[in-house]
Design a protein around this motif. Sequence first.
Motif, PDB file in Angstrom:
ATOM      1  N   GLY A  98      41.271  29.152  27.633  1.00  9.80           N
ATOM      2  CA  GLY A  98      42.436  28.440  28.139  1.00  9.80           C
ATOM      3  C   GLY A  98      42.873  28.893  29.516  1.00  9.80           C
ATOM      4  O   GLY A  98      44.004  28.636  29.932  1.00  9.80           O
ATOM      5  N   ILE A  99      41.972  29.558  30.224  1.00 12.15           N
ATOM      6  CA  ILE A  99      42.292  30.058  31.566  1.00 12.15           C
ATOM      7  C   ILE A  99      41.541  29.224  32.592  1.00 12.15           C
ATOM      8  O   ILE A  99      40.317  29.112  32.536  1.00 12.15           O
ATOM      9  N   GLU A 100      42.271  28.621  33.514  1.00 17.71           N
ATOM     10  CA  GLU A 100      41.625  27.830  34.549  1.00 17.71           C
ATOM     11  C   GLU A 100      41.292  28.740  35.729  1.00 17.71           C
ATOM     12  O   GLU A 100      42.184  29.242  36.411  1.00 17.71           O
ATOM     13  N   GLY A 101      40.007  29.000  35.926  1.00 19.74           N
ATOM     14  CA  GLY A 101      39.592  29.931  36.978  1.00 19.74           C
ATOM     15  C   GLY A 101      39.105  29.205  38.212  1.00 19.74           C
ATOM     16  O   GLY A 101      38.396  28.201  38.106  1.00 19.74           O
ATOM     17  N   ASP A 102      39.478  29.693  39.378  1.00 21.19           N
ATOM     18  CA  ASP A 102      38.964  29.165  40.635  1.00 21.19           C
ATOM     19  C   ASP A 102      37.526  29.658  40.824  1.00 21.19           C
ATOM     20  O   ASP A 102      37.266  30.859  40.754  1.00 21.19           O
ATOM     21  N   LYS A 103      36.606  28.728  41.045  1.00 22.03           N
ATOM     22  CA  LYS A 103      35.186  29.089  41.082  1.00 22.03           C
ATOM     23  C   LYS A 103      34.889  30.133  42.155  1.00 22.03           C
ATOM     24  O   LYS A 103      34.129  31.078  41.931  1.00 22.03           O
ATOM     25  N   ASN A 104      35.473  29.977  43.333  1.00 23.32           N
ATOM     26  CA  ASN A 104      35.242  30.945  44.407  1.00 23.32           C
ATOM     27  C   ASN A 104      35.737  32.324  44.012  1.00 23.32           C
ATOM     28  O   ASN A 104      35.110  33.341  44.324  1.00 23.32           O
ATOM     29  N   LYS A 105      36.878  32.358  43.308  1.00 30.55           N
ATOM     30  CA  LYS A 105      37.442  33.635  42.853  1.00 30.55           C
ATOM     31  C   LYS A 105      36.547  34.275  41.794  1.00 30.55           C
ATOM     32  O   LYS A 105      36.371  35.505  41.757  1.00 30.55           O
ATOM     33  N   ILE A 106      35.969  33.436  40.925  1.00 26.95           N
ATOM     34  CA  ILE A 106      35.054  33.949  39.894  1.00 26.95           C
ATOM     35  C   ILE A 106      33.844  34.602  40.552  1.00 26.95           C
ATOM     36  O   ILE A 106      33.446  35.723  40.205  1.00 26.95           O
ATOM     37  N   TYR A 107      33.262  33.906  41.522  1.00 34.02           N
ATOM     38  CA  TYR A 107      32.116  34.461  42.258  1.00 34.02           C
ATOM     39  C   TYR A 107      32.498  35.781  42.915  1.00 34.02           C
ATOM     40  O   TYR A 107      31.786  36.787  42.779  1.00 34.02           O
ATOM     41  N   GLU A 108      33.612  35.776  43.635  1.00 31.11           N
ATOM     42  CA  GLU A 108      34.026  36.971  44.373  1.00 31.11           C
ATOM     43  C   GLU A 108      34.258  38.157  43.435  1.00 31.11           C
ATOM     44  O   GLU A 108      33.804  39.274  43.700  1.00 31.11           O
ATOM     45  N   THR A 109      34.921  37.902  42.327  1.00 25.18           N
ATOM     46  CA  THR A 109      35.225  38.975  41.367  1.00 25.18           C
ATOM     47  C   THR A 109      33.948  39.560  40.771  1.00 25.18           C
ATOM     48  O   THR A 109      33.763  40.782  40.714  1.00 25.18           O
ATOM     49  N   LEU A 110      33.041  38.694  40.345  1.00 26.32           N
ATOM     50  CA  LEU A 110      31.807  39.162  39.711  1.00 26.32           C
ATOM     51  C   LEU A 110      30.884  39.838  40.732  1.00 26.32           C
ATOM     52  O   LEU A 110      30.244  40.846  40.421  1.00 26.32           O
ATOM     53  N   PHE A 111      30.811  39.299  41.945  1.00 20.44           N
ATOM     54  CA  PHE A 111      29.990  39.923  42.978  1.00 20.44           C
ATOM     55  C   PHE A 111      30.488  41.330  43.288  1.00 20.44           C
ATOM     56  O   PHE A 111      29.696  42.266  43.432  1.00 20.44           O
TER      57      PHE A 111
END
Length: 532
Positions: free
Chosen positions: A338-351
Amino acid sequence: MSLNVKSAIQSGKTVLGIELGSTRIKAVLIGEDNTPIASGSHEWENSYVNNLWTYSIEEVWKGVQDSFQKMANDVKQQYGITLQTVGAIGFSAMMHGYMAFDKNERLLVPFRTWRNNMTGDASRELTELFNYQIPQRWSIAHLYQAILNQEEHINDVSFLTTLAGYVHWKLTGQKVLGVGEASGVFPIDLQTKNYNQTMINQFNELVAHKHLSWKLEDILPHVLLAGENAGVLTKEGAKLLDVTGELQAGIPLCPPEGDAGTGMVATNSVAKRTGNVSAGTSAFAMVVLEKDLSKVHPEIDLVTTPTGNLVAMAHSNNCSSDLNAWIGIFEEFLGAMGIEGDKNKIYETLFKQALQGDQDGGGLLSYGYLSGEHMTHFEEGRPLFVRSSGSRFNLANFMRVQLFTAFGAMKIGMDILLNEENVKLDEVLGHGGLFKTEGVGQSILAAAFNVPVSVMETAGEGGAWGMALLGSYMINKKEQESLEEFLTDKVFVDQSVKTVSPDPKDVEGFEQFMERYKNGLVIERAAVDNLQ
């Protein structure tokens, strides 16, 4: 600034570059200072049809038109004017592949992209015949494999070109290629800056017993150098590019180039001892050589800069596709929570997590082989993630290994250049999606190559911007001004650059991963042979 830009647009002092990449078609309009002022893009994907990676002609034009229209809409929104003309246009695309047409301009077989590892016999025979590495991706390998396969269409071939050459031809009527793009079709003679005539003669003799209706030199596009004029936009071409009918005919076009060439231009890596790495769907490292290599290496391709200088390329078919799929899984998980994640933020966080992992990736192993990988001799791919019971399996190590393996196959080729051929490389410029998160892709690549890796602030602009720069060079260069001088003095003079030097511990960790990578290839082989 806005008024100056508006005036430049109205007076046709801008330049448009459009690049058809593997997953995105991007249009970039640059102003008089060679910086982007508007852009538009279109997402697309290749299809696997009848055991072939392809894109349909309809998809090509839909994507080109959509990216152009979005760029034109961007102009309208920002500056309040309709785009009707530009100073020059240039097209580039993913290199190699096979587009064969008959005398009626009919495509004889579906477009065969660079991604197809189906020309092994042709590649081996031609490499031996020419004593020159002919990769499976090259257009000449596709042509000869079709001859070996006795495909029905072969005798009807009237024109053979690449995707960039095709789009350019349809817009201008000119059957031409820039020398960099042409160097992935057939070997180039570095003295004449044209196709190697000796090898053309050898090829014609090789297939003489087939009694074909054509000679090789009659079906290949004409070769042009950066800065030369490659025709103008015809009335039909203008309507094909801009479906609204606003764009005027008569605009000059520069020679169409491949994504390797535009990557060199976009990173100012066209001078000797410079190198760049493009990291996207595929990964390739390019080094401009000071001299010929000592021998033929199956892992190393030889192409040229857009001005015809020799470049060694370590190319891997697979880079970010499997990585992107894993990122998609994390995005799905967030959605399920139920969490809407910003794709760019997901990439940045995981990288960024990757920088927290063990130097060697904690004993984990991954192969992102969505398709075959010629560098390690796989005709098909099976994406794999492997760990032992003693591996340190956590998020940081998982992400670190995903980035390691994105450069793994390419690293094998670069080791040949740096260690066996003693090629000198002062630094590497990185560009492409893998370098968008500041410092992460750079650090991993610096560890892989053990050389400083720099990223420019324009790294995200990519090949479409590089293509626009080639168009700008054609119409704005001074007499006798080289492409190298133009880029250094007019484009990159005030460019902000961030450089990461290799950490010795990271270098050691990457080498440990590579030992695991090479030893584990038997697992990948078993998967390819036994899993459908």
